[in-house]
Design an enzyme around this catalytic site. Structure first.
Site, mmCIF file in Angstrom:
data_model
loop_
_atom_site.group_PDB
_atom_site.id
_atom_site.type_symbol
_atom_site.label_atom_id
_atom_site.label_comp_id
_atom_site.label_asym_id
_atom_site.label_seq_id
_atom_site.Cartn_x
_atom_site.Cartn_y
_atom_site.Cartn_z
ATOM 1 N N ARG A 65 -13.059 -77.888 -63.736
ATOM 2 C CA ARG A 65 -12.861 -78.063 -65.181
ATOM 3 C C ARG A 65 -11.449 -78.480 -65.548
ATOM 4 O O ARG A 65 -11.229 -79.030 -66.622
ATOM 5 C CB ARG A 65 -13.335 -76.829 -65.924
ATOM 6 N N GLU A 102 -12.458 -64.442 -58.461
ATOM 7 C CA GLU A 102 -13.284 -63.347 -58.982
ATOM 8 C C GLU A 102 -14.528 -63.094 -58.145
ATOM 9 O O GLU A 102 -14.979 -61.978 -58.016
ATOM 10 C CB GLU A 102 -13.727 -63.631 -60.423
#
Length: 177
Positions: A65, A102
Site C-alpha cells: 500500500r 503483527e
C-alpha cells in the site's frame, strides 16, 4: 471538511480479519475518491515540511500500500520514488532485512543502487501498527547510507505503541486510532 475527517468517513472496519480478534482498517475505499487521494498525499507532504527538515530527496514506498501513496507524493514533490519490496521480487543485487510484523515474520529487499549515500528520504506506508515494517524499511535505507528524515503513514494504531520502535525518527500520521 478537512482531510482527516474525510479519511475517517471512508475507512471501513472489518472485524476478525485477517484472523479472529483483529479489527482491520480497510483503506481501499479512499481510492474511490481521486481528490481525497490527492489531498491525503498533499497533507502528508505538509506534515513532513512542518518537521523543519526540508524536502526529502527521495520518497520510499513499502510494498504494497505504500506503492499507492508514495509515487503520488514523489510526483507532487518532483523527486524520485524507490520501492521496498518483499524478498525475491526485485531483480539485481539487493539488501535484505528480516523483520517481525503483527502476523509473523517476513523479509524485505531494496536494490543496492537505488539510493545514494547521504540522500534524505521519507518512508511511506498506509499504516503504523507495531512498527516492525517501518523499522525494517529504515534498516534497508541505513544499509544504503541514506538518511531517513521521516516515517509517513495515513493511519496509526496508537494503542500498539509502534512509535516506540521508531523513536529515533519522526513519525507523521494523519489519523490515529
Amino acid at each position: 471538511m478537512d482531510v482527516v475527517e474525510r479519511l475517517k468517513l471512508v475507512v471501513k472496519d472489518v472485524p476478525d480479519f485477517p484472523r479472529e480478534g483483529i479489527l482491520f482498517k480497510d483503506i481501499m475505499p479512499i481510492f474511490r475518491d481521486p481528490s481525497l487521494v490527492n489531498d491525503t498525499c498533499l497533507e502528508l507532504i505538509q506534515e513532513i515540511k512542518k518537521l523543519g527538515k526540508g524536502t526529502p530527496d527521495v520518497i520510499i514506498g513499502i510494498e504494497a500500500r505504500g506503492f499507492l501513496i508514495g509515487p503520488i507524493m514523489a510526483q507532487q514533490l518532483g523527486v524520485p520514488f524507490v520501492a521496498i519490496r518483499k524478498k525475491g521480487k526485485l531483480p539485481r543485487e539487493c539488501y535484505t532485512v528480516k523483520y517481525e510484523k503483527e502476523y509473523g515474520a517476513d523479509e524485505f529487499d531494496v536494490q543496492v543502487d537505488s539510493l545514494k549515500e547521504g540522500e534524505s528520504v521519507a518512508i511511506v506506508d498506509d499504516l503504523l501498527a507495531t512498527g516492525g515494517t517501518l523499522e525494517a524499511a529504515k534498516k534497508l535505507c541505513d544499509m544504503c547510507k541514506a538518511h531517513v528524515m521521516a516515517h509517513c503513514v495515513v493511519f496509526e494504531l496508537a494503542f500498539l505503541d509502534g512509535r516506540e520502535r521508531l523513536k529515533d525518527t519522526p513519525v507523521v500520521s494523519l489519523v490515529q486510532y
